[in-house]
Enzyme design. Structure first.
Site, PDB file in Angstrom:
ATOM      1  N   THR A 129      36.365 -85.978 -37.150  1.00 17.41           N
ATOM      2  CA  THR A 129      37.025 -84.859 -36.480  1.00 17.41           C
ATOM      3  C   THR A 129      38.321 -85.320 -35.818  1.00 17.41           C
ATOM      4  OG1 THR A 129      35.864 -85.161 -34.353  1.00 17.41           O
ATOM      5  CG2 THR A 129      34.764 -83.822 -36.031  1.00 17.41           C
ATOM      6  N   GLY A 130      39.270 -84.397 -35.711  1.00 12.20           N
ATOM      7  CA  GLY A 130      40.540 -84.714 -35.061  1.00 12.20           C
ATOM      8  C   GLY A 130      41.202 -85.920 -35.692  1.00 12.20           C
ATOM      9  N   SER A 131      41.411 -85.879 -37.016  1.00  5.53           N
ATOM     10  CA  SER A 131      41.750 -87.115 -37.727  1.00  5.53           C
ATOM     11  C   SER A 131      43.056 -87.071 -38.513  1.00  5.53           C
ATOM     12  CB  SER A 131      40.600 -87.495 -38.670  1.00  5.53           C
ATOM     13  OG  SER A 131      40.186 -86.393 -39.453  1.00  5.53           O
ATOM     14  N   THR A 132      44.022 -86.299 -38.048  1.00  4.69           N
ATOM     15  CA  THR A 132      45.310 -86.278 -38.740  1.00  4.69           C
ATOM     16  C   THR A 132      46.268 -87.355 -38.232  1.00  4.69           C
ATOM     17  OG1 THR A 132      46.120 -84.574 -37.214  1.00  4.69           O
ATOM     18  CG2 THR A 132      45.193 -83.820 -39.314  1.00  4.69           C
ATOM     19  N   GLY A 155      46.528 -91.247 -35.487  1.00  6.70           N
ATOM     20  CA  GLY A 155      45.929 -92.196 -34.568  1.00  6.70           C
ATOM     21  C   GLY A 155      44.662 -92.858 -35.067  1.00  6.70           C
ATOM     22  N   ILE A 156      43.722 -93.046 -34.156  1.00  4.27           N
ATOM     23  CA  ILE A 156      42.470 -93.717 -34.468  1.00  4.27           C
ATOM     24  C   ILE A 156      41.682 -92.946 -35.516  1.00  4.27           C
ATOM     25  CG2 ILE A 156      40.212 -94.359 -33.512  1.00  4.27           C
ATOM     26  CD1 ILE A 156      41.724 -94.970 -30.858  1.00  4.27           C
ATOM     27  N   GLY A 157      41.693 -91.627 -35.431  1.00  2.55           N
ATOM     28  CA  GLY A 157      40.946 -90.812 -36.389  1.00  2.55           C
ATOM     29  C   GLY A 157      41.423 -91.013 -37.813  1.00  2.55           C
ATOM     30  N   TYR A 167      39.416 -86.403 -17.659  1.00  2.00           N
ATOM     31  CA  TYR A 167      39.316 -87.091 -18.944  1.00  2.00           C
ATOM     32  C   TYR A 167      38.250 -88.186 -18.880  1.00  2.00           C
ATOM     33  CZ  TYR A 167      40.590 -90.302 -22.739  1.00  2.00           C
ATOM     34  OH  TYR A 167      40.559 -91.129 -23.835  1.00  2.00           O
TER      35      TYR A 167
END
Length: 262
Positions: A13-16, A18-20, A154
């Site tokens: 998820t959230g992988s467009t 950075g780390i994803g 956060y």
């Protein structure tokens, strides 16, 4: 060690970026068929193309949707009803003084950072249990242990992920399914690089600026630099692998030694 995930399905998820995105590349390189997720058609298409360029023969598809709410999670499950590996990477962050954070912002951080993982784990874990094998990884943060004074909301959300991962690991004990959390420290993502560009001194590289930032903001770092997204992704891919079969309920730190703990 050769990690082989051929025949396994994975969702990140959230992988467009950075780390994803690095995790998607790592899983694809190990042979998994990966679903990549983002909120816009453009970002998803760009990321899918980047993975295919980086990993020859990568089996990667995109899912466009905001997983920070119930409807988006339901749509993902409808489109991809089963997976062997779930990487709960989606998250938001941003500095804000505690006394200026309204209830709505606390709720937004909890919905995106925590409830997305709750909803998707609830949807996908039963199938993993029935199949006798599965991997769930929550991307927490060293901020979940070392709560930042300027991002308390956060930090609290990332601490919640540690509890969630540990509790789920107990819930699925003995089934062949493992649940772990990964705790990155300061990491040189594209977003961090963009932030640091405005602080560059003449002749200074982004890596050097990142090192100075880490030593200023996280002086307890033992590697004395920012990690790369690939270094964090390596831990994620390992936690998702057959080789990690005896690792569950663990908080796996990739923080460069920032957290001063044995």
């Amino acid at each position: 060690m050769k990690i082989d995930l051929s025949g396994k399905r994975a969702i990140v998820t959230g992988s467009t970026g950075g780390i994803g995105l690095a995790a998607v590349k790592g899983l694809a390189e190990a042979g998994a068929a990966v679903v990549l997720n983002g909120r816009t058609e453009e970002s998803v298409a760009t990321a899918v193309a980047e993975v295919r360029e980086a990993v020859a023969g990568a089996e990667v598809t995109g899912f466009i949707g905001d997983l920070g709410g119930e409807a988006g999670c339901a749509a993902l499950v409808a489109a991809h009803p089963a997976t062997d590996i779930l990487i709960n990477n989606l998250g938001i962050y941003g500095p804000q003084d505690f006394f200026e954070i309204p209830d709505s912002e606390w709720q937004r951080f909890f919905e995106v950072n925590v409830m997305s993982g709750v909803r998707l784990s609830r949807a996908y874990l039963p199938g993993m249990i029935d199949g006798g094998w599965g991997r769930v990884v929550f991307i927490s943060s060293e901020s979940g242990l070392n709560i930042p004074a300027d991002m308390i909301h956060y930090g609290v959300s990332k601490t919640a992920l540690l509890a969630l991962a540990r509790g789920l690991a107990k819930r699925v004990a003995g089934t062949g399914v493992t649940v772990n959390s990964v705790l990155p420290g300061p990491t040189l993502t594209k977003g961090v690089a963009e932030m640091l560009k405005g602080e560059l001194k003449p002749g200074e590289t982004i890596e050097e600026a990142a090192r100075a930032f880490v030593m200023r903001e996280r002086p307890s770092s033992l590697i004395e630099r920012a990690a790369t997204v690939e270094e964090v992704a390596n831990m994620i891919v390992y936690a998702a692998s057959p080789q990690a079969s005896a690792t569950t309920g663990a908080a796996l730190r990739v923080d460069g030694g920032v957290v001063d703990s044995l």
